[in-house]
Design a protein around this motif. Structure first.
Motif, PDB file in Angstrom:
ATOM      1  N   ASP A  11     -20.472   3.916  93.439  1.00  0.00           N
ATOM      2  CA  ASP A  11     -21.928   3.887  93.523  1.00  0.00           C
ATOM      3  C   ASP A  11     -22.470   5.205  94.062  1.00  0.00           C
ATOM      4  O   ASP A  11     -23.517   5.686  93.616  1.00  0.00           O
ATOM      5  CB  ASP A  11     -22.391   2.730  94.416  1.00  0.00           C
ATOM      6  N   ALA A  12     -21.756   5.799  95.014  1.00  0.00           N
ATOM      7  CA  ALA A  12     -22.183   7.085  95.568  1.00  0.00           C
ATOM      8  C   ALA A  12     -22.091   8.174  94.505  1.00  0.00           C
ATOM      9  O   ALA A  12     -22.960   9.050  94.414  1.00  0.00           O
ATOM     10  CB  ALA A  12     -21.324   7.443  96.781  1.00  0.00           C
ATOM     11  N   THR A  16     -27.055   6.107  81.456  1.00  0.00           N
ATOM     12  CA  THR A  16     -25.826   6.794  81.854  1.00  0.00           C
ATOM     13  C   THR A  16     -25.454   7.862  80.832  1.00  0.00           C
ATOM     14  O   THR A  16     -25.109   8.994  81.188  1.00  0.00           O
ATOM     15  CB  THR A  16     -24.660   5.792  81.996  1.00  0.00           C
ATOM     16  N   SER A  74     -32.303  13.915  87.903  1.00  0.00           N
ATOM     17  CA  SER A  74     -33.678  13.481  88.137  1.00  0.00           C
ATOM     18  C   SER A  74     -34.552  14.701  88.412  1.00  0.00           C
ATOM     19  O   SER A  74     -34.045  15.818  88.576  1.00  0.00           O
ATOM     20  CB  SER A  74     -33.737  12.511  89.325  1.00  0.00           C
ATOM     21  N   GLN A  95     -24.888   7.703  91.989  1.00  0.00           N
ATOM     22  CA  GLN A  95     -26.138   8.165  92.577  1.00  0.00           C
ATOM     23  C   GLN A  95     -26.211   9.688  92.567  1.00  0.00           C
ATOM     24  O   GLN A  95     -27.284  10.271  92.353  1.00  0.00           O
ATOM     25  CB  GLN A  95     -26.279   7.647  94.012  1.00  0.00           C
ATOM     26  N   GLN A 138     -26.416  14.023  99.946  1.00  0.00           N
ATOM     27  CA  GLN A 138     -26.741  12.604  99.823  1.00  0.00           C
ATOM     28  C   GLN A 138     -26.387  11.851 101.099  1.00  0.00           C
ATOM     29  O   GLN A 138     -27.199  11.071 101.622  1.00  0.00           O
ATOM     30  CB  GLN A 138     -25.921  12.050  98.640  1.00  0.00           C
ATOM     31  N   LYS A 147     -27.282  10.746  89.263  1.00  0.00           N
ATOM     32  CA  LYS A 147     -28.708  10.437  89.121  1.00  0.00           C
ATOM     33  C   LYS A 147     -29.541  11.515  89.807  1.00  0.00           C
ATOM     34  O   LYS A 147     -30.559  11.967  89.274  1.00  0.00           O
ATOM     35  CB  LYS A 147     -29.011   9.068  89.724  1.00  0.00           C
ATOM     36  N   THR A 148     -29.101  11.953  90.977  1.00  0.00           N
ATOM     37  CA  THR A 148     -29.804  12.997  91.719  1.00  0.00           C
ATOM     38  C   THR A 148     -29.805  14.312  90.943  1.00  0.00           C
ATOM     39  O   THR A 148     -30.828  14.999  90.845  1.00  0.00           O
ATOM     40  CB  THR A 148     -29.138  13.225  93.090  1.00  0.00           C
TER      41      THR A 148
END
Length: 267
Positions: A164-165, A85, A175, A168, A138, A171-172
């Motif tokens: 959580d969304a 994180t 990444s 994510q 997403q 994270k997207t």
């Protein structure tokens, strides 16, 4: 000329030694604080090792990164998620040029509420983070139908966008293929190209010193004494490192190399 070079070599070692003591003290303080916050000594030590390595190619210092980790721990991020994180949020911060503490604050508020509110969205938007657009993409992919930005705003108003969304979405963004992928490395590219070779040089030097000390380096003072005894070689190496990376980065590299040398010679 030879005497002048020796003088600057010794001076470099002396300045380096002072910085070594200073940074080592900071490291010890951070370790004690993180252990207390996490109530997990082994877990805290593992995190600190990861942040030491991350700091070698990050625009953030080791002190910065561990401070941000403590902020995330304080808002309840599990110990197993703290490193990733911190790294992801740091990549975003490096990309948008906004203080990471601001991003962590908003991120922590979303986590505490368990859903995204307009106030936190505003903080992300003001920081230049395209959260709504990423969420729209997403949801579109997840639901198999086009979800517009306007619909995302509606869902936020209805408190239908979970933490959580949001996690994510970050994270997207960080990444492979994301807007902020490896942004810390990108901003430190001029340093990154040199760190690997320089780190290897320091490790080799310290391994050799360890073997010369009957295979055991148990105390920092012994290591520093060896540095002084080999001032000509070490001084030139340190001067070159400081010139390329700066005193702080040089010290951090040496500390990591020293720790690895201790592990090596104790095998």
């Amino acid at each position: 000329r030879h005497l002048a070079l020796q003088y600057f070599s010794v001076r470099g070692v002396m300045e380096f030694t002072e910085e070594l003591v200073k940074v080592t003290g900071q490291y010890e303080a951070q370790r004690a604080a993180l252990r207390a916050i996490l109530q997990d000594e082994a877990g805290a030590d593992r995190l600190l090792e990861k942040f030491q390595d991350l700091a070698l190619y990050s625009p953030f210092t080791f002190q910065d990164l561990t401070g941000y980790a403590k902020q995330l721990a304080a808002v309840g991020v599990p110990i197993e998620d703290i490193y990733e994180t911190t790294k992801r949020l740091a990549d975003v911060s490096a990309g948008v040029g906004v203080d990471l503490s601001r991003i962590i604050l908003a991120y922590g508020q979303v986590r505490s509420a368990t859903f995204l509110k307009g106030s936190e969205l505003r903080q992300f938007t003001e920081a230049g983070i395209p959260l709504v657009e990423i969420l729209a993409e997403q949801f579109t992919k997840l639901e198999g139908k086009v979800v517009t930005v306007a619909e995302v705003f509606d869902r936020i108003s209805a408190r239908q966008v979970s933490f959580d969304a949001v996690a994510q979405a970050f994270k997207t963004m960080t990444s492979e293929g994301g807007k902020f992928y490896k942004m810390q490395e990108t901003l430190s590219q001029t340093v990154q190209g040199h760190v690997s070779n320089l780190r290897d040089a320091f490790e080799k030097m310290l391994y050799t010193m360890g073997e010369e000390q009957s295979g055991v380096i148990k105390k920092s003072v012994n290591g520093l004494r060896v540095l002084m005894e080999n001032y000509e070689y070490v001084g030139k190496t340190i001067v070159g490192l400081v010139t390329t990376l700066g005193t702080y980065k040089t010290t951090l590299i040496a500390i990591r190399a020293y720790q690895k040398a201790v592990e090596f010679v104790q095998l």
